[in-house]
Design a protein around this motif. Structure first.
Motif, PDB file in Angstrom:
ATOM      1  N   GLU A  37       4.761  28.111  19.588  1.00  0.00           N
ATOM      2  CA  GLU A  37       3.660  27.755  18.435  1.00  0.00           C
ATOM      3  C   GLU A  37       4.261  28.874  17.487  1.00  0.00           C
ATOM      4  O   GLU A  37       5.162  29.440  17.589  1.00  0.00           O
ATOM      5  N   LYS A  38       3.917  28.171  16.316  1.00  0.00           N
ATOM      6  CA  LYS A  38       4.770  28.422  14.724  1.00  0.00           C
ATOM      7  C   LYS A  38       4.117  29.497  13.864  1.00  0.00           C
ATOM      8  O   LYS A  38       3.142  28.647  13.050  1.00  0.00           O
ATOM      9  N   GLU A 197      13.567  25.331  13.110  1.00  0.00           N
ATOM     10  CA  GLU A 197      12.252  24.611  13.581  1.00  0.00           C
ATOM     11  C   GLU A 197      12.577  23.916  14.865  1.00  0.00           C
ATOM     12  O   GLU A 197      11.548  24.102  15.782  1.00  0.00           O
ATOM     13  N   SER A 201      11.267  24.482  19.206  1.00  0.00           N
ATOM     14  CA  SER A 201      10.339  22.781  19.510  1.00  0.00           C
ATOM     15  C   SER A 201      10.650  23.104  20.684  1.00  0.00           C
ATOM     16  O   SER A 201      10.596  22.259  21.847  1.00  0.00           O
ATOM     17  N   CYS A 221       5.727  26.255   9.552  1.00  0.00           N
ATOM     18  CA  CYS A 221       4.940  26.612  10.607  1.00  0.00           C
ATOM     19  C   CYS A 221       3.291  25.810  10.687  1.00  0.00           C
ATOM     20  O   CYS A 221       3.132  24.934  10.063  1.00  0.00           O
ATOM     21  N   ASP A 222       3.478  25.852  11.983  1.00  0.00           N
ATOM     22  CA  ASP A 222       1.801  25.022  12.273  1.00  0.00           C
ATOM     23  C   ASP A 222       0.606  25.799  11.665  1.00  0.00           C
ATOM     24  O   ASP A 222      -0.224  25.615  11.270  1.00  0.00           O
ATOM     25  N   ARG A 223       0.530  27.469  11.409  1.00  0.00           N
ATOM     26  CA  ARG A 223      -0.019  28.253  10.544  1.00  0.00           C
ATOM     27  C   ARG A 223       0.682  29.891  10.296  1.00  0.00           C
ATOM     28  O   ARG A 223       1.659  29.695  10.021  1.00  0.00           O
ATOM     29  N   PRO A 237      -4.121  26.824   9.312  1.00  0.00           N
ATOM     30  CA  PRO A 237      -3.434  26.131   9.239  1.00  0.00           C
ATOM     31  C   PRO A 237      -2.513  25.852   8.238  1.00  0.00           C
ATOM     32  O   PRO A 237      -3.211  25.822   7.291  1.00  0.00           O
ATOM     33  N   SER A 238      -1.275  25.994   8.282  1.00  0.00           N
ATOM     34  CA  SER A 238      -0.441  25.749   6.895  1.00  0.00           C
ATOM     35  C   SER A 238      -0.419  25.048   5.954  1.00  0.00           C
ATOM     36  O   SER A 238      -0.660  25.373   5.001  1.00  0.00           O
ATOM     37  N   GLN A 239      -0.507  23.852   6.191  1.00  0.00           N
ATOM     38  CA  GLN A 239      -0.922  22.897   5.439  1.00  0.00           C
ATOM     39  C   GLN A 239      -2.449  23.273   4.401  1.00  0.00           C
ATOM     40  O   GLN A 239      -2.613  22.952   3.082  1.00  0.00           O
TER      41      GLN A 239
END
Length: 336
Positions: A37-38, A197, A201, A221-223, A237-239
């Motif tokens: 996880e990022k 990244e 992964s 990042c994911d979060r 969540p990042s987006q």
């Protein structure tokens, strides 16, 4: 803490001792990162991000006092003996510092510096170390022959790649990247971020990336966790956090970037007036309220918690609550 959780921070506080008293730099921060996880940690300068990074492996000066828990693979970093802590550094968790030129040894060849943690933690032979150094350089996009170069013979982007290679040298399960693209041009910055990244992964590494640039973290990042005055004020969540923030501070950070192709946003950039508060003189209530364009009357007395804000997001703002919840918060969560 689940079986896949690599790092869990629980109610971490960091206070610096100074001649004028104690200065709180991190105040009751909690989060977790799973394998692969990022997590991005964003905020203005002075919000406590780098203190957080150094605290993860107890790299803070003696003037710092830490409370809470930092669980790395289930073991509390704050309770580790020095021997156990030395074994965790580099082999279990490593850091990519900002400013590679200042982090590398100017009088040692980069191959020697990349190999150093291998000799300390894995007891490899010289030939094994050289082979591994070559593999790491190729992984980060540098030719093997650059192992004989000194740091000053490399460009800024190449030095940052060397720092990433060093971080990967002992196959850690966690990498902490503190402003890894500072002072790099836009093209090189994009290459470094793509490299980090892909490597994370590929190897299933947990990543904590710290930056003041919210757009960089949202793409990588994911979060995201947004930090202000030593506390996390929004997490999700990042987006979701980047495009539809719940906290006014997160919204100010996300609008600080002009929209490409939109002249109006270029002529009228967003942003936020003023500076983060002095940690030694924090305002009462919500620390953001003196700068907040949406503040309510009781924001100067309510200390908000991270309340659910929908879509797996939490925000430390009374605006996320119902009217009844705001009234309850104003009477039950007062500044001490």
């Amino acid at each position: 803490m689940t079986d896949s959780t690599v790092l869990e921070v629980d109610d971490l506080s960091v206070t610096y001792r100074s001649g004028s008293g104690e200065v709180p730099a991190v105040r009751g921060v909690s989060f977790g990162i799973a394998a692969g996880e990022k997590l991005g940690l964003a905020g203005e300068s002075g919000c406590g991000k780098s203190t957080m990074a150094l605290a993860m492996l107890r790299l803070l000066p003696k003037s710092a006092r830490m409370t809470g828990r930092i669980l790395f693979d289930g073991d509390d970093v704050l309770d580790m003996t020095w021997g156990r802590l030395r074994a965790v550094r580099w082999a279990g968790a490593s850091i990519v510092f900002q400013g590679a030129m200042h982090s590398l040894n100017a009088v040692q060849r980069i191959g020697t510096q990349i190999a150093e943690p291998m000799y300390l933690h894995e007891k490899v032979t010289e030939s094994e170390a050289q082979r591994r150094v070559g593999e790491l350089l190729e992984q980060v996009g540098l030719p093997t022959r650059r192992a004989d170069a000194f740091p000053h013979e490399l460009s800024g982007g190449q030095r940052q790649r060397v720092m990433i290679a060093m971080a990967l040298a002992c196959n850690p399960s966690l990498i902490i990247a503190d402003e890894p693209t500072t002072a790099l041009d836009v093209m090189i910055q994009a290459q470094i971020l793509t490299l980090i990244e892909s490597l994370v992964s590929e190897h299933g590494i947990a990543l904590l990336m710290i930056s003041h640039d919210l757009s960089v973290l949202a793409d990588t990042c994911d979060r995201l966790a947004i930090m202000y005055a030593g506390r996390i004020v929004e997490e999700g969540p990042s987006q979701r956090v980047f495009t539809s923030p719940n906290h006014p501070y997160s919204a100010a950070l996300s609008t600080a970037f002009p929209t490409i192709g939109d002249p109006a946003s270029r002529r009228n950039p967003g942003g936020l007036a003023g500076d983060p508060p002095d940690p030694a003189d924090l305002p009462t209530g919500c620390a953001f309220h003196p700068r907040c364009p949406s503040r309510l009357e009781h924001c100067s007395s309510v200390v908000p918690e991270l309340w659910p804000a929908g879509d797996d997001t939490r925000a430390a703002c009374v605006l996320t609550l119902s009217d009844q919840g705001r009234s309850l918060a104003s009477t039950t969560k007062e500044t001490v």
